[in-house]
Design a protein around this motif. Structure first.
Motif, PDB file in Angstrom:
ATOM      1  N   SER A  19     -52.079-132.218  23.752  1.00  0.00           N
ATOM      2  CA  SER A  19     -51.669-133.250  24.693  1.00  0.00           C
ATOM      3  C   SER A  19     -52.705-133.475  25.973  1.00  0.00           C
ATOM      4  N   ALA A  20     -52.735-134.548  26.579  1.00  0.00           N
ATOM      5  CA  ALA A  20     -53.964-135.115  27.518  1.00  0.00           C
ATOM      6  C   ALA A  20     -54.063-134.293  28.618  1.00  0.00           C
ATOM      7  N   CYS A  77     -58.482-131.633  26.355  1.00  0.00           N
ATOM      8  CA  CYS A  77     -56.748-131.545  26.136  1.00  0.00           C
ATOM      9  C   CYS A  77     -56.504-130.256  26.008  1.00  0.00           C
ATOM     10  N   ASP A 123     -49.103-141.112  31.194  1.00  0.00           N
ATOM     11  CA  ASP A 123     -49.408-139.662  30.539  1.00  0.00           C
ATOM     12  C   ASP A 123     -48.728-139.609  29.098  1.00  0.00           C
ATOM     13  N   ASP A 152     -50.987-139.068  25.770  1.00  0.00           N
ATOM     14  CA  ASP A 152     -50.625-137.944  24.818  1.00  0.00           C
ATOM     15  C   ASP A 152     -50.522-138.660  23.396  1.00  0.00           C
ATOM     16  N   HIS A 153     -50.132-139.704  23.116  1.00  0.00           N
ATOM     17  CA  HIS A 153     -50.031-140.227  21.519  1.00  0.00           C
ATOM     18  C   HIS A 153     -51.636-140.741  21.428  1.00  0.00           C
ATOM     19  N   GLN A 181     -53.680-137.730  20.511  1.00  0.00           N
ATOM     20  CA  GLN A 181     -52.921-137.112  19.175  1.00  0.00           C
ATOM     21  C   GLN A 181     -53.712-137.931  17.894  1.00  0.00           C
TER      22      GLN A 181
END
Length: 308
Positions: free
Chosen positions: A15-16, A117, A162, A166-167, A170
């Motif tokens: 996750s960021a 991250c 957010d 996150d995506h 990844q």
């Protein structure tokens, strides 16, 4: 057939945490100790040095991307001019949220996108140990485009920022691991997957972790002799086949214990142990506590309850 890399990333739960643009000029040097945090850097313009945890300095140039899965100690510095020994530069945050290093009265000659991250998996340390110490991907356009999207999203105030970060992170992580398999000299899962024969054995392990694997079985799957397979597996991944299998089984078991979908007997069977007691012994040796206690501890933490 399962994709071992995809499975590992799913378990890691990246996750960021933080992303920022850094502009630098003149002589500069910054050092950080970020225990357990994954560090990444994209060089958007110019060049610089990166020192990671005792490794030789890495020369980064425009378009290069570096990922350090567990950045314990690292330093970044100018290479033209070189930073004087002992120099510690104080970062200055600008009005536009970018960070400035070195001289501030001239145009920057180095522009970086750096960030951190975090991995949501409680057993992230075990999983990260299966990855190389660091990855350097040189001038990969796909990575550069993704990193720029991360930068734009990090600096904006869009709705669902957010979630998008996150995506994107990844995707950035997956693309980095996929791109670095052929070029990284470090040992780990990605290096193993870059070898077609070792990759066949790894996919067999991930397809059937409950199987009582032997080195001879895996060598046969790889189409190699037992001794040649054992030697190459060690050289590529940095650990023996049976040790890799143990680490992967315990990682899967931890995930199942956290999800609480199966009882101990079912988990033991799914990760290759003939009895609950054998599973408990192996788990305790690796984790330092029995699986039932681990599951209870994870439940308490999820519910924010005090330890009993």
């Amino acid at each position: 057939m399962p994709d071992p890399l995809a499975e590992m990333i799913a378990l890691l739960q990246p996750s960021a945490r933080h992303s920022k643009q850094v502009d630098a000029s003149g002589a500069w040097r910054v050092q950080r100790s970020e225990v357990g945090n994954a560090f990444y850097c994209m060089v958007l313009a110019g060049s610089c040095f990166l020192d990671v945890d005792g490794h030789d300095p890495i020369d980064l140039e425009d378009g290069d991307f570096v990922l350090v899965p567990a950045a314990y100690d690292f330093a970044m510095s100018s290479n033209n001019p070189p930073a004087p020994i002992g120099l510690e530069t104080e970062p200055v945050v600008q009005a536009d949220a970018t960070v400035r290093l070195g001289q501030t009265d001239c145009a920057p000659d180095v522009r970086l996108l750096i960030g951190y991250c975090q991995f949501g998996a409680p057993d992230a340390e075990l999983l990260v140990s299966l990855l190389p110490d660091f990855f350097v991907v040189r001038k990969e356009r796909r990575l550069e485009n993704i990193a720029k999207l991360v930068r734009e999203e990090a600096l904006a105030a869009h709705p669902a920022r957010d979630v998008v970060l996150d995506h994107l992170l990844q995707v950035l992580l997956i693309e980095t691991l996929r791109s670095a398999g052929e070029t990284s000299d470090s040992k780990g899962l990605v290096k193993g997957l870059s070898d077609p024969k070792i990759a066949r054995a790894l996919r067999q392990i991930h397809a059937a972790p409950q199987t009582v694997w032997t080195v001879a079985d895996l060598a046969r799957a790889a189409g190699m002799s037992r001794s040649a397979f054992f030697t190459k597996f060690n050289r590529k991944l940095g650990l023996a086949p049976m040790e890799y299998i143990l680490n992967w089984r315990i990682s899967l078991a931890k995930s199942m214990l956290r999800q609480r979908e199966y009882n101990l007997a079912e988990i033991a069977e799914k990760v290759g142990y003939g009895s609950t007691s054998a599973f408990s012994v192996a788990f305790s040796r690796k984790v330092g506590q029995p699986p039932a206690r681990y599951a209870h501890q994870q439940l308490e933490q999820a519910n924010h309850l005090p330890n009993s």
